[in-house]
Design a protein around this motif. Sequence first.
Motif, PDB file in Angstrom:
ATOM      1  N   GLU A   1      -4.307   4.721 -13.311  1.00  0.00           N
ATOM      2  CA  GLU A   1      -5.485   4.071 -13.880  1.00  0.00           C
ATOM      3  C   GLU A   1      -5.919   2.883 -13.036  1.00  0.00           C
ATOM      4  O   GLU A   1      -7.111   2.555 -12.957  1.00  0.00           O
ATOM      5  CB  GLU A   1      -5.197   3.616 -15.312  1.00  0.00           C
ATOM      6  N   ALA A   2      -4.954   2.246 -12.393  1.00  0.00           N
ATOM      7  CA  ALA A   2      -5.235   1.072 -11.558  1.00  0.00           C
ATOM      8  C   ALA A   2      -5.625   1.455 -10.141  1.00  0.00           C
ATOM      9  O   ALA A   2      -5.750   0.585  -9.270  1.00  0.00           O
ATOM     10  CB  ALA A   2      -4.020   0.148 -11.531  1.00  0.00           C
ATOM     11  N   GLY A   3      -5.795   2.732  -9.878  1.00  0.00           N
ATOM     12  CA  GLY A   3      -6.168   3.169  -8.542  1.00  0.00           C
ATOM     13  C   GLY A   3      -5.084   2.945  -7.510  1.00  0.00           C
ATOM     14  O   GLY A   3      -5.360   2.784  -6.323  1.00  0.00           O
ATOM     15  N   GLY A   4      -3.818   2.933  -7.968  1.00  0.00           N
ATOM     16  CA  GLY A   4      -2.696   2.744  -7.053  1.00  0.00           C
ATOM     17  C   GLY A   4      -2.305   1.296  -6.835  1.00  0.00           C
ATOM     18  O   GLY A   4      -1.344   1.023  -6.113  1.00  0.00           O
ATOM     19  N   SER A   5      -3.020   0.352  -7.444  1.00  0.00           N
ATOM     20  CA  SER A   5      -2.720  -1.077  -7.262  1.00  0.00           C
ATOM     21  C   SER A   5      -1.529  -1.479  -8.122  1.00  0.00           C
ATOM     22  O   SER A   5      -1.599  -1.476  -9.351  1.00  0.00           O
ATOM     23  CB  SER A   5      -3.928  -1.929  -7.637  1.00  0.00           C
TER      24      SER A   5
ATOM     25  N   ARG B   1       8.803  -1.112 -18.530  1.00  0.00           N
ATOM     26  CA  ARG B   1       8.298   0.165 -19.051  1.00  0.00           C
ATOM     27  C   ARG B   1       8.984   1.339 -18.349  1.00  0.00           C
ATOM     28  O   ARG B   1       9.591   1.187 -17.294  1.00  0.00           O
ATOM     29  CB  ARG B   1       6.783   0.265 -18.859  1.00  0.00           C
ATOM     30  N   ASP B   2       8.843   2.531 -18.956  1.00  0.00           N
ATOM     31  CA  ASP B   2       9.461   3.711 -18.373  1.00  0.00           C
ATOM     32  C   ASP B   2       8.626   4.240 -17.203  1.00  0.00           C
ATOM     33  O   ASP B   2       7.491   3.802 -16.961  1.00  0.00           O
ATOM     34  CB  ASP B   2       9.672   4.805 -19.424  1.00  0.00           C
ATOM     35  N   VAL B   3       9.189   5.209 -16.487  1.00  0.00           N
ATOM     36  CA  VAL B   3       8.563   5.744 -15.277  1.00  0.00           C
ATOM     37  C   VAL B   3       7.212   6.384 -15.592  1.00  0.00           C
ATOM     38  O   VAL B   3       6.225   6.187 -14.857  1.00  0.00           O
ATOM     39  CB  VAL B   3       9.499   6.765 -14.595  1.00  0.00           C
ATOM     40  N   GLU B   4       7.147   7.142 -16.662  1.00  0.00           N
ATOM     41  CA  GLU B   4       5.896   7.827 -16.989  1.00  0.00           C
ATOM     42  C   GLU B   4       4.782   6.825 -17.295  1.00  0.00           C
ATOM     43  O   GLU B   4       3.646   6.976 -16.826  1.00  0.00           O
ATOM     44  CB  GLU B   4       6.100   8.750 -18.189  1.00  0.00           C
ATOM     45  N   THR B   5       5.107   5.789 -18.049  1.00  0.00           N
ATOM     46  CA  THR B   5       4.107   4.762 -18.375  1.00  0.00           C
ATOM     47  C   THR B   5       3.659   4.035 -17.108  1.00  0.00           C
ATOM     48  O   THR B   5       2.470   3.767 -16.919  1.00  0.00           O
ATOM     49  CB  THR B   5       4.682   3.746 -19.383  1.00  0.00           C
ATOM     50  N   ALA B   6       4.625   3.728 -16.240  1.00  0.00           N
ATOM     51  CA  ALA B   6       4.304   3.033 -14.988  1.00  0.00           C
ATOM     52  C   ALA B   6       3.408   3.900 -14.112  1.00  0.00           C
ATOM     53  O   ALA B   6       2.435   3.408 -13.518  1.00  0.00           O
ATOM     54  CB  ALA B   6       5.588   2.679 -14.250  1.00  0.00           C
ATOM     55  N   ALA B   7       3.725   5.189 -14.016  1.00  0.00           N
ATOM     56  CA  ALA B   7       2.923   6.104 -13.189  1.00  0.00           C
ATOM     57  C   ALA B   7       1.508   6.226 -13.732  1.00  0.00           C
ATOM     58  O   ALA B   7       0.531   6.238 -12.965  1.00  0.00           O
ATOM     59  CB  ALA B   7       3.590   7.466 -13.116  1.00  0.00           C
ATOM     60  N   ASP B   8       1.377   6.305 -15.051  1.00  0.00           N
ATOM     61  CA  ASP B   8       0.040   6.401 -15.658  1.00  0.00           C
ATOM     62  C   ASP B   8      -0.772   5.136 -15.392  1.00  0.00           C
ATOM     63  O   ASP B   8      -1.972   5.199 -15.077  1.00  0.00           O
ATOM     64  CB  ASP B   8       0.163   6.623 -17.175  1.00  0.00           C
ATOM     65  N   ALA B   9      -0.125   3.976 -15.507  1.00  0.00           N
ATOM     66  CA  ALA B   9      -0.821   2.709 -15.269  1.00  0.00           C
ATOM     67  C   ALA B   9      -1.259   2.602 -13.815  1.00  0.00           C
ATOM     68  O   ALA B   9      -2.367   2.137 -13.513  1.00  0.00           O
ATOM     69  CB  ALA B   9       0.074   1.533 -15.647  1.00  0.00           C
ATOM     70  N   LEU B  10      -0.396   3.033 -12.908  1.00  0.00           N
ATOM     71  CA  LEU B  10      -0.753   3.011 -11.488  1.00  0.00           C
ATOM     72  C   LEU B  10      -1.945   3.903 -11.208  1.00  0.00           C
ATOM     73  O   LEU B  10      -2.845   3.542 -10.427  1.00  0.00           O
ATOM     74  CB  LEU B  10       0.443   3.452 -10.638  1.00  0.00           C
TER      75      LEU B  10
ATOM     76  N   ALA C   1      -8.069  -1.802 -17.303  1.00  0.00           N
ATOM     77  CA  ALA C   1      -8.195  -1.992 -15.855  1.00  0.00           C
ATOM     78  C   ALA C   1      -9.324  -2.966 -15.540  1.00  0.00           C
ATOM     79  O   ALA C   1      -9.194  -3.819 -14.648  1.00  0.00           O
ATOM     80  CB  ALA C   1      -8.433  -0.647 -15.171  1.00  0.00           C
ATOM     81  N   ALA C   2     -10.423  -2.858 -16.262  1.00  0.00           N
ATOM     82  CA  ALA C   2     -11.565  -3.751 -16.017  1.00  0.00           C
ATOM     83  C   ALA C   2     -11.210  -5.189 -16.354  1.00  0.00           C
ATOM     84  O   ALA C   2     -11.537  -6.121 -15.597  1.00  0.00           O
ATOM     85  CB  ALA C   2     -12.765  -3.293 -16.838  1.00  0.00           C
ATOM     86  N   GLU C   3     -10.553  -5.395 -17.484  1.00  0.00           N
ATOM     87  CA  GLU C   3     -10.163  -6.756 -17.881  1.00  0.00           C
ATOM     88  C   GLU C   3      -9.167  -7.351 -16.888  1.00  0.00           C
ATOM     89  O   GLU C   3      -9.275  -8.527 -16.518  1.00  0.00           O
ATOM     90  CB  GLU C   3      -9.543  -6.722 -19.282  1.00  0.00           C
TER      91      GLU C   3
ATOM     92  N   LEU D   1       0.844  -1.189   0.000  1.00  0.00           N
ATOM     93  CA  LEU D   1       0.000   0.000   0.000  1.00  0.00           C
ATOM     94  C   LEU D   1       0.881   1.241   0.000  1.00  0.00           C
ATOM     95  O   LEU D   1       1.710   1.427   0.892  1.00  0.00           O
ATOM     96  CB  LEU D   1      -0.905   0.010   1.241  1.00  0.00           C
ATOM     97  N   ALA D   2       0.712   2.092  -1.003  1.00  0.00           N
ATOM     98  CA  ALA D   2       1.508   3.315  -1.114  1.00  0.00           C
ATOM     99  C   ALA D   2       0.935   4.386  -0.195  1.00  0.00           C
ATOM    100  O   ALA D   2       0.191   5.281  -0.613  1.00  0.00           O
ATOM    101  CB  ALA D   2       1.537   3.797  -2.556  1.00  0.00           C
ATOM    102  N   THR D   3       1.299   4.335   1.073  1.00  0.00           N
ATOM    103  CA  THR D   3       0.739   5.233   2.078  1.00  0.00           C
ATOM    104  C   THR D   3       1.621   6.450   2.346  1.00  0.00           C
ATOM    105  O   THR D   3       1.273   7.309   3.145  1.00  0.00           O
ATOM    106  CB  THR D   3       0.512   4.481   3.399  1.00  0.00           C
ATOM    107  N   ASN D   4       2.782   6.511   1.697  1.00  0.00           N
ATOM    108  CA  ASN D   4       3.645   7.681   1.846  1.00  0.00           C
ATOM    109  C   ASN D   4       4.469   7.853   0.573  1.00  0.00           C
ATOM    110  O   ASN D   4       4.393   7.055  -0.362  1.00  0.00           O
ATOM    111  CB  ASN D   4       4.550   7.563   3.085  1.00  0.00           C
ATOM    112  N   GLU D   5       5.260   8.911   0.541  1.00  0.00           N
ATOM    113  CA  GLU D   5       6.019   9.245  -0.668  1.00  0.00           C
ATOM    114  C   GLU D   5       7.000   8.137  -1.044  1.00  0.00           C
ATOM    115  O   GLU D   5       7.150   7.784  -2.223  1.00  0.00           O
ATOM    116  CB  GLU D   5       6.758  10.570  -0.446  1.00  0.00           C
TER     117      GLU D   5
END
Length: 312
Positions: free
Chosen positions: A270-274, A259-268, A288-290, A239-243
């Motif tokens: 979209e995934a609600g932080g999961s 993947r690069d940092v930007e792609t990973a951050a965008d996916a996170l 995300a639904a699939e 759980l990402a509860t801090n920086e």
Amino acid sequence: MPTDDRLNALLDVLGGLGTEASATDRGDLDLLDTTDLVRRMNAEDARVAEAVATRTAEIAAAVDGITARFRRGGRLIYIGAGTAGRVGVLDASECPPTFGTDPSMVVGLIAGGEAAVRSAVENAEDDEEAAGVSLREIGLCALDTVVGISASGRTPYVVGGLRAARAEGALTIAIASNAASEIGAVAEIPIEIATGPEFISGSTRLKSGTAQKMVVNMLSTLSMIKLGKTYHGVMVDLLATNEKLHARSIRTVTELTGRDVETAADALAEAGGSVKLAILMLAAGASAAEASHALRESDGILRVAIDSLSRS
């Protein structure tokens, strides 16, 4: 204060425990320089891992039992007094941020209650009924696993709690630092690790506490691995509860997907932080639904979900 007969009986019991014995080579500790003290204490600690290794089969059986009950909705509940109780409370408190579990999934109960986590509560460990009361208060059931922790292996609080748990049909596990322990006789799976005399005689916060910490680390961590809480040896349900943990989440996704940092951050995002969901989305090229559906169908095991989406 115990009666003379009870006191004499207790002295006899303690006299037979390895954890209460005095080592014959420690008479000069107060005369040694600090470097020698560090070396001597470290040498004693090195023996703990060797002692734990002698109980591999029992620990594995405990992990399998805990995992099976987790899958059916059961909980892992630690009970102990003093250092042993704090070891259980610590392990329970670390599971939610590490594995993304609900706080009720792994629970630590300590003799004397929350106050005993930071301060000694006199005589709390001698109450044989208290743990059973606390277990009933949290709704103990047959699906749960109760792990009693006691260096001596005879702590009344732990003995009574294990008896109450066994009567309820819960799986019972004992972690003791002496062989042929009372809690080991009560529990279905005894994990008795003979750590021997402490560096300071009778101070079971030392080698005994270290052995307890090593075992509970394995009980919780290995059962979580079997539940799919890790992937390639990396935490994917944290759980990402801090920086720091947010940065670790991004790093985990980049590491496991390439993947690069930007792609990973965008996916996170979209995934609600999961982390797990983001990895699955990127690894399988899924929405995300699939990905959420695939994880549910795979009991939350990422490797299985990836294989499932890759075949579809």
